[in-house]
Design an enzyme around this catalytic site. Structure first.
Site, PDB file in Angstrom:
ATOM      1  N   SER A  52       0.828  -1.211   0.000  1.00 17.00           N
ATOM      2  CA  SER A  52       0.000   0.000   0.000  1.00 17.00           C
ATOM      3  C   SER A  52       0.862   1.260   0.000  1.00 17.00           C
ATOM      4  O   SER A  52       2.020   1.250   0.410  1.00 17.00           O
ATOM      5  CB  SER A  52      -0.901   0.030   1.233  1.00 17.00           C
ATOM      6  OG  SER A  52      -1.676  -1.144   1.296  1.00 17.00           O
TER       7      SER A  52
HETATM    8  N1  SAH Z   1      -0.954  -5.022   4.001  1.00 23.14           N
HETATM    9  C1  SAH Z   1      -0.200  -5.238   2.787  1.00 23.14           C
HETATM   10  C2  SAH Z   1      -0.936  -4.889   1.517  1.00 23.14           C
HETATM   11  C3  SAH Z   1      -1.840  -5.936   1.212  1.00 23.14           C
HETATM   12  S1  SAH Z   1      -2.460  -6.117  -0.414  1.00 23.14           S
HETATM   13  C4  SAH Z   1       1.124  -4.558   2.816  1.00 23.14           C
HETATM   14  O1  SAH Z   1       1.402  -3.812   3.758  1.00 23.14           O
HETATM   15  O2  SAH Z   1       1.926  -4.816   1.919  1.00 23.14           O
HETATM   16  C5  SAH Z   1      -3.762  -7.252   0.042  1.00 23.14           C
HETATM   17  C6  SAH Z   1      -3.296  -8.629   0.361  1.00 23.14           C
HETATM   18  O3  SAH Z   1      -4.462  -9.354   0.768  1.00 23.14           O
HETATM   19  C7  SAH Z   1      -2.713  -9.390  -0.820  1.00 23.14           C
HETATM   20  O4  SAH Z   1      -1.436  -9.855  -0.492  1.00 23.14           O
HETATM   21  C8  SAH Z   1      -3.701 -10.541  -1.034  1.00 23.14           C
HETATM   22  O5  SAH Z   1      -3.089 -11.750  -1.455  1.00 23.14           O
HETATM   23  C9  SAH Z   1      -4.301 -10.691   0.351  1.00 23.14           C
HETATM   24  N2  SAH Z   1      -5.608 -11.358   0.376  1.00 23.14           N
HETATM   25  C10 SAH Z   1      -6.611 -11.297  -0.540  1.00 23.14           C
HETATM   26  N3  SAH Z   1      -7.664 -12.048  -0.152  1.00 23.14           N
HETATM   27  C11 SAH Z   1      -7.326 -12.602   1.051  1.00 23.14           C
HETATM   28  C12 SAH Z   1      -7.986 -13.477   1.963  1.00 23.14           C
HETATM   29  N4  SAH Z   1      -9.203 -13.972   1.724  1.00 23.14           N
HETATM   30  N5  SAH Z   1      -7.336 -13.829   3.094  1.00 23.14           N
HETATM   31  C13 SAH Z   1      -6.082 -13.359   3.371  1.00 23.14           C
HETATM   32  N6  SAH Z   1      -5.404 -12.533   2.541  1.00 23.14           N
HETATM   33  C14 SAH Z   1      -6.017 -12.149   1.393  1.00 23.14           C
END
Ligand code: SAH
Length: 202
Positions: free
Chosen positions: A52
């Site tokens: 992000s």
């Molecule tokens: N917090 C992260 C950004 C996350 S992007 C950072 O600081 O880099 C969102 C993430 O959510 C992705 O890696 C994606 O794979 C994950 N994601 C999507 N659906 C999900 C689910 N059902 N359970 C857990 N993670 C999930």
């Protein structure tokens, strides 16, 4: 990065600004993008996912009401950067990620930075992480169409859930859900944001 993009845009919480200064974002960014690690933008981390934008990380960390005695569940570890910031603001962080390759890299970055008050695992955020519930705070960093009931159930009385909610991949609302001491849940919406969708696990 902190002066120009975060403090300048109104994030004030001293512990959040300190955490954003202390955690090296480049460690959480793939090698080919490291020269951009301190610009205020999301960056690709592989598997179609992104780390992000730092301003949003700071804003959401502040909104989550940092408390050194509270536990947090993060859904969507991704790069591990948001989780690392949360480690500086809370007693203990649990973070779940659906994709094993991202979880493994996040684990390595967190070890490199030397953070100890965190556990991460591969799992489906729609189910939460019941073994360590209830959580004083829950942060979603991927957007579900609606807040999953399992997560509401895993929120402690007096707790707060924060995350993007909505079924449009280009636009969601940052939702705040609070659970009162007697278990009543209230919801309010704030800023428009853009996060990747929370994918249904298999
Ligand atoms: N917090 C992260 C950004 C996350 S992007 C950072 O600081 O880099 C969102 C993430 O959510 C992705 O890696 C994606 O794979 C994950 N994601 C999507 N659906 C999900 C689910 N059902 N359970 C857990 N993670 C999930």
């Amino acid at each position: 990065m902190v002066d120009e993009h975060i403090a300048a845009r109104g994030v004030k919480h001293p512990a959040v600004l300190k955490a954003m200064r202390e955690i090296p974002r480049h460690v959480f960014v793939p090698e080919q993008y490291r020269s951009d690690a301190y610009a205020d933008q999301p960056l690709p981390i592989g598997s179609g996912q992104t780390i992000s934008q730092p301003y949003i990380v700071a804003l959401m960390s502040e909104m989550l009401r940092p408390a050194p005695d509270a536990t947090v569940l993060e859904v969507g570890t991704g790069s591990g950067y948001q989780a690392a910031i949360l480690c500086k603001l809370f007693k203990k962080v649990y973070s779940i990620e659906l994709l094993p390759e991202l979880s493994a890299r996040a684990q390595a970055a967190i070890a490199e930075v030397g953070l100890k008050n965190i556990e991460i695992r591969v799992g489906d955020g729609y189910k939460g992480w019941p073994e360590h519930a209830p959580y004083d705070r829950i942060m979603l960093t991927a957007a579900p169409a609606e807040v999953p009931q399992a997560l509401i159930d895993q929120l402690a009385p007096g707790g707060m859930l924060l995350g993007p909610v909505g079924d449009d991949p280009n636009y969601q609302r940052l939702m705040i859900m609070e659970k009162s001491a007697d278990g009543k849940v209230t919801e309010s919406a704030s800023y428009p944001v853009r996060f990747v969708p929370m994918v249904k696990g298999r």
